[in-house]
Design an enzyme around this catalytic site. Structure first.
Site, PDB file in Angstrom:
ATOM      1  N   PHE A 231      45.646  40.531  -7.559  1.00  0.00           N
ATOM      2  CA  PHE A 231      46.443  41.679  -7.978  1.00  0.00           C
ATOM      3  C   PHE A 231      47.866  41.191  -8.213  1.00  0.00           C
ATOM      4  O   PHE A 231      48.293  40.235  -7.572  1.00  0.00           O
ATOM      5  CB  PHE A 231      46.449  42.757  -6.886  1.00  0.00           C
ATOM      6  CG  PHE A 231      45.281  43.691  -6.992  1.00  0.00           C
ATOM      7  CD1 PHE A 231      44.008  43.270  -6.656  1.00  0.00           C
ATOM      8  CD2 PHE A 231      45.457  44.997  -7.439  1.00  0.00           C
ATOM      9  CE1 PHE A 231      42.917  44.122  -6.767  1.00  0.00           C
ATOM     10  CE2 PHE A 231      44.372  45.855  -7.552  1.00  0.00           C
ATOM     11  CZ  PHE A 231      43.109  45.422  -7.218  1.00  0.00           C
TER      12      PHE A 231
ATOM     13  N   LYS B 292      50.608  34.443 -12.967  1.00  0.00           N
ATOM     14  CA  LYS B 292      49.926  34.364 -11.656  1.00  0.00           C
ATOM     15  C   LYS B 292      48.446  34.052 -11.839  1.00  0.00           C
ATOM     16  O   LYS B 292      47.856  33.300 -11.063  1.00  0.00           O
ATOM     17  CB  LYS B 292      50.081  35.682 -10.885  1.00  0.00           C
ATOM     18  CG  LYS B 292      51.476  35.899 -10.363  1.00  0.00           C
ATOM     19  CD  LYS B 292      51.625  37.245  -9.651  1.00  0.00           C
ATOM     20  CE  LYS B 292      53.108  37.552  -9.468  1.00  0.00           C
ATOM     21  NZ  LYS B 292      53.349  38.857  -8.876  1.00  0.00           N
TER      22      LYS B 292
ATOM     23  N   ASP C 227      55.457  37.355   1.435  1.00  0.00           N
ATOM     24  CA  ASP C 227      55.824  36.068   0.825  1.00  0.00           C
ATOM     25  C   ASP C 227      56.759  35.290   1.734  1.00  0.00           C
ATOM     26  O   ASP C 227      56.790  34.063   1.698  1.00  0.00           O
ATOM     27  CB  ASP C 227      56.531  36.306  -0.520  1.00  0.00           C
ATOM     28  CG  ASP C 227      55.550  36.817  -1.564  1.00  0.00           C
ATOM     29  OD1 ASP C 227      54.409  36.353  -1.561  1.00  0.00           O
ATOM     30  OD2 ASP C 227      55.930  37.704  -2.357  1.00  0.00           O
TER      31      ASP C 227
ATOM     32  N   LYS D  55      47.064  30.708 -10.063  1.00  0.00           N
ATOM     33  CA  LYS D  55      46.143  30.871  -8.941  1.00  0.00           C
ATOM     34  C   LYS D  55      44.688  30.685  -9.368  1.00  0.00           C
ATOM     35  O   LYS D  55      43.770  30.973  -8.590  1.00  0.00           O
ATOM     36  CB  LYS D  55      46.374  32.236  -8.283  1.00  0.00           C
ATOM     37  CG  LYS D  55      47.816  32.413  -7.802  1.00  0.00           C
ATOM     38  CD  LYS D  55      48.061  33.666  -7.002  1.00  0.00           C
ATOM     39  CE  LYS D  55      49.558  33.866  -6.778  1.00  0.00           C
ATOM     40  NZ  LYS D  55      49.899  34.506  -5.522  1.00  0.00           N
TER      41      LYS D  55
ATOM     42  N   ASN E 235      55.581  45.663   4.184  1.00  0.00           N
ATOM     43  CA  ASN E 235      55.804  46.176   2.826  1.00  0.00           C
ATOM     44  C   ASN E 235      55.120  47.532   2.684  1.00  0.00           C
ATOM     45  O   ASN E 235      54.543  48.052   3.638  1.00  0.00           O
ATOM     46  CB  ASN E 235      55.314  45.158   1.788  1.00  0.00           C
ATOM     47  CG  ASN E 235      53.849  44.849   1.980  1.00  0.00           C
ATOM     48  OD1 ASN E 235      52.993  45.721   1.864  1.00  0.00           O
ATOM     49  ND2 ASN E 235      53.541  43.595   2.305  1.00  0.00           N
TER      50      ASN E 235
ATOM     51  N   LYS F  82      63.769  40.621  23.163  1.00  0.00           N
ATOM     52  CA  LYS F  82      64.349  41.536  22.175  1.00  0.00           C
ATOM     53  C   LYS F  82      65.738  41.045  21.745  1.00  0.00           C
ATOM     54  O   LYS F  82      66.556  40.675  22.606  1.00  0.00           O
ATOM     55  CB  LYS F  82      64.467  42.936  22.790  1.00  0.00           C
ATOM     56  CG  LYS F  82      64.984  43.960  21.830  1.00  0.00           C
ATOM     57  CD  LYS F  82      65.220  45.307  22.485  1.00  0.00           C
ATOM     58  CE  LYS F  82      65.888  46.232  21.503  1.00  0.00           C
ATOM     59  NZ  LYS F  82      66.459  47.417  22.126  1.00  0.00           N
TER      60      LYS F  82
HETATM   61  N1  CTP Z   1      48.856  36.473  -2.523  1.00  0.00           N
HETATM   62  C1  CTP Z   1      48.335  35.491  -1.724  1.00  0.00           C
HETATM   63  N2  CTP Z   1      49.124  34.888  -0.776  1.00  0.00           N
HETATM   64  C2  CTP Z   1      50.417  35.227  -0.650  1.00  0.00           C
HETATM   65  C3  CTP Z   1      50.977  36.215  -1.492  1.00  0.00           C
HETATM   66  C4  CTP Z   1      50.161  36.826  -2.426  1.00  0.00           C
HETATM   67  O1  CTP Z   1      47.159  35.162  -1.860  1.00  0.00           O
HETATM   68  N3  CTP Z   1      51.151  34.636   0.283  1.00  0.00           N
HETATM   69  C5  CTP Z   1      47.971  37.117  -3.507  1.00  0.00           C
HETATM   70  C6  CTP Z   1      47.999  38.612  -3.473  1.00  0.00           C
HETATM   71  O2  CTP Z   1      47.007  39.141  -2.603  1.00  0.00           O
HETATM   72  C7  CTP Z   1      47.709  38.986  -4.924  1.00  0.00           C
HETATM   73  C8  CTP Z   1      48.301  37.833  -5.702  1.00  0.00           C
HETATM   74  O3  CTP Z   1      48.438  36.752  -4.776  1.00  0.00           O
HETATM   75  O4  CTP Z   1      46.327  39.029  -5.200  1.00  0.00           O
HETATM   76  C9  CTP Z   1      49.656  38.114  -6.296  1.00  0.00           C
HETATM   77  O5  CTP Z   1      50.512  38.627  -5.308  1.00  0.00           O
HETATM   78  P1  CTP Z   1      51.977  39.136  -5.658  1.00  0.00           P
HETATM   79  O6  CTP Z   1      52.657  39.541  -4.393  1.00  0.00           O
HETATM   80  O7  CTP Z   1      51.938  40.113  -6.785  1.00  0.00           O
HETATM   81  O8  CTP Z   1      52.638  37.849  -6.264  1.00  0.00           O
HETATM   82  P2  CTP Z   1      53.201  36.531  -5.640  1.00  0.00           P
HETATM   83  O9  CTP Z   1      52.278  35.423  -5.994  1.00  0.00           O
HETATM   84  O10 CTP Z   1      53.468  36.731  -4.190  1.00  0.00           O
HETATM   85  O11 CTP Z   1      54.557  36.349  -6.465  1.00  0.00           O
HETATM   86  P3  CTP Z   1      55.886  37.252  -6.501  1.00  0.00           P
HETATM   87  O12 CTP Z   1      56.015  37.854  -5.120  1.00  0.00           O
HETATM   88  O13 CTP Z   1      56.936  36.307  -6.841  1.00  0.00           O
HETATM   89  O14 CTP Z   1      55.706  38.312  -7.556  1.00  0.00           O
END
Ligand code: CTP
Length: 412
Positions: free
Chosen positions: A337, A351, A292, A355, A223, A302
């Site tokens: 975040f 979130k 995610d 969390k 990303n 490959k």
């Molecule tokens: N995070 C995490 N583990 C994951 C994905 C995200 O601990 N597999 C944490 C990130 O570091 C951040 C928070 O969760 O502090 C929110 O991450 P974000 O990517 O904004 O949200 P998601 O929970 O992944 O939800 P979405 O992608 O649907 O917005």
């Protein structure tokens, strides 16, 4: 109160700290104007004292133009950049929040170690109650000489800070230890010494950057995170005296030299590293953009394009790190975040709850000057009580300190 620049970036308006730079006669003196500039850019008031031999390497006019103050060189005759003779070593010593000696020659180090006060700089240091940061720079053999090393140890046992010189090509033609560290490094060390230290004794675990998910030996998905926010929090926490470990995905940023850096690649690596270091931490700040979804299988060979027009890549959801360590939270402070393109506070609020976080920093992705790769950020910090602090466009460093201020409030 804070004021803002025309482009909306907040400027801190704390009382100015005064740094007195002592320049001695080494070739590396040419780097010192950049140190002065760096300190001034941070809002510090900088004065310079030069020994006579330092003036052979860099001119007092350069320093007085940069600092906006006369440059002092002589113990009895005032200064050579103006006719002001009212300033003496006691006045200068009393002004300083920090005395920074760069470059510090073997000769000046020896004098300081033995309390010799035969010029304006050494007299000022002897009269000072402020911290003193000494940055040795000299020929490698002079530096490693037992007498110099003993003198450096004496300075340290007298409570002075000594910044180790770098290694490399030296102006004298030798290779080895003796280079004056780069101006940014000296400025960072100076900031740490004069910081508030309000997070001293606090252990902070930070995650930073993106994760990389391998598809085959050639390809991966990732990303847009660059690690700049994690870098800013790491630096701010170190400067405020915290012990910091940063678990980082692959990035091109340098973390503060005091932090322990743990490099990982994938979301799963990051999860394992968080589990391993979580017990150690009082605070967890998850600034990383964790994948995610990750490829369901890794192809060892490959993937060939053959004649296919499409290729279906199957992805499986990764473990949500924050959600799965909720039960280990105890009294620890957890900060997350939320990178959002829309419904910023609503999505971030969900979130925060899901969390079990103490704070969530909601970032607007996709707006100018904010989010990934930018040096500035804008958004909101939300707490479980529903309090929302909206912040204007500001440097990530400044936002990092705001987050840490809120963490510090929750630690007491
Ligand atoms: N995070 C995490 N583990 C994951 C994905 C995200 O601990 N597999 C944490 C990130 O570091 C951040 C928070 O969760 O502090 C929110 O991450 P974000 O990517 O904004 O949200 P998601 O929970 O992944 O939800 P979405 O992608 O649907 O917005």
């Amino acid at each position: 109160m804070e004021n803002t620049t025309e482009n909306g970036i907040e400027k801190p308006s704390k009382p100015k700290k005064t740094v007195l730079i002592g320049i001695t006669g080494g070739i590396a003196a040419y780097k010192v104007p950049m140190v002065a500039r760096g300190l001034i850019a941070l809002g510090m008031d900088v004065y310079a004292i030069m020994t006579k031999s330092a003036t052979e390497f860099v001119t007092p006019t350069t320093l007085s133009s940069l600092t906006g103050h006369p440059v002092y060189t002589d113990l009895f005759e005032g200064n050579i950049a103006s006719n002001n003779i009212n300033i003496n070593h006691i006045t200068l010593a009393d002004k300083a929040d920090l005395i920074l000696i760069a470059p510090a020659t073997a000769n000046t180090i020896a004098k300081l170690a033995h309390g010799i006060a035969d010029n304006l700089l050494t007299s000022t240091v002897l009269a000072a109650t402020s911290p003193v940061l000494v940055c040795p720079s000299m020929n490698v053999n002079m530096y490693t000489n037992k007498l110099t090393q003993d003198n450096i140890s004496m300075l340290e046992s007298a409570g002075m800070y000594v910044l180790e010189p770098g290694e490399g090509e030296l102006a004298c033609g030798w290779k080895g230890k003796g280079r004056l560290p780069e101006p940014e490094r000296i400025v960072l060390e100076a900031r740490k010494i004069i910081s508030t230290n309000d997070l001293s004794g606090i252990k902070i675990l930070i995650t930073s950057g993106p994760t990389l998910e391998d598809i085959d030996p050639v390809r991966f998905i990732t990303n847009r995170s660059t690690g700049k926010m994690g870098q800013a929090i790491t630096e701010a926490a170190c400067l405020r005296g915290a012990s910091v470990k940063v678990i980082t995905g692959p990035v091109n940023v340098n973390y503060a030299p005091w932090a322990k850096v743990i490099e990982v690649r994938s979301a799963n690596d990051m999860f394992n590293a968080v589990k391993e270091h979580l017990d150690w931490a009082d605070v967890l700040i998850m600034a990383a953009a964790v994948a995610d979804f990750v490829p369901s299988t890794y192809k060892k060979q490959k993937i060939k394009k053959l004649n296919s027009v499409t290729y279906k890549l199957e992805l499986t959801s990764s473990t949500d790190i924050l959600a799965s360590i909720k039960d280990k939270k105890g009294k620890k402070i957890f900060v997350g975040f939320a990178a959002e393109t829309n419904s910023l506070e609503k999505n971030a609020g969900k979130k925060l709850e899901a969390k079990a976080l103490d704070l969530i920093v909601a970032n607007k992705v996709g707006s100018k000057g904010s989010g990934f790769a930018s040096d500035t950020n804008t958004g909101s910090i939300i707490s479980p009580s529903g309090t929302v602090q909206r912040f204007k466009l500001m440097p990530k460093q400044r936002l990092a300190n705001k987050i840490l201020d809120l963490v510090a409030e929750r630690l007491v």
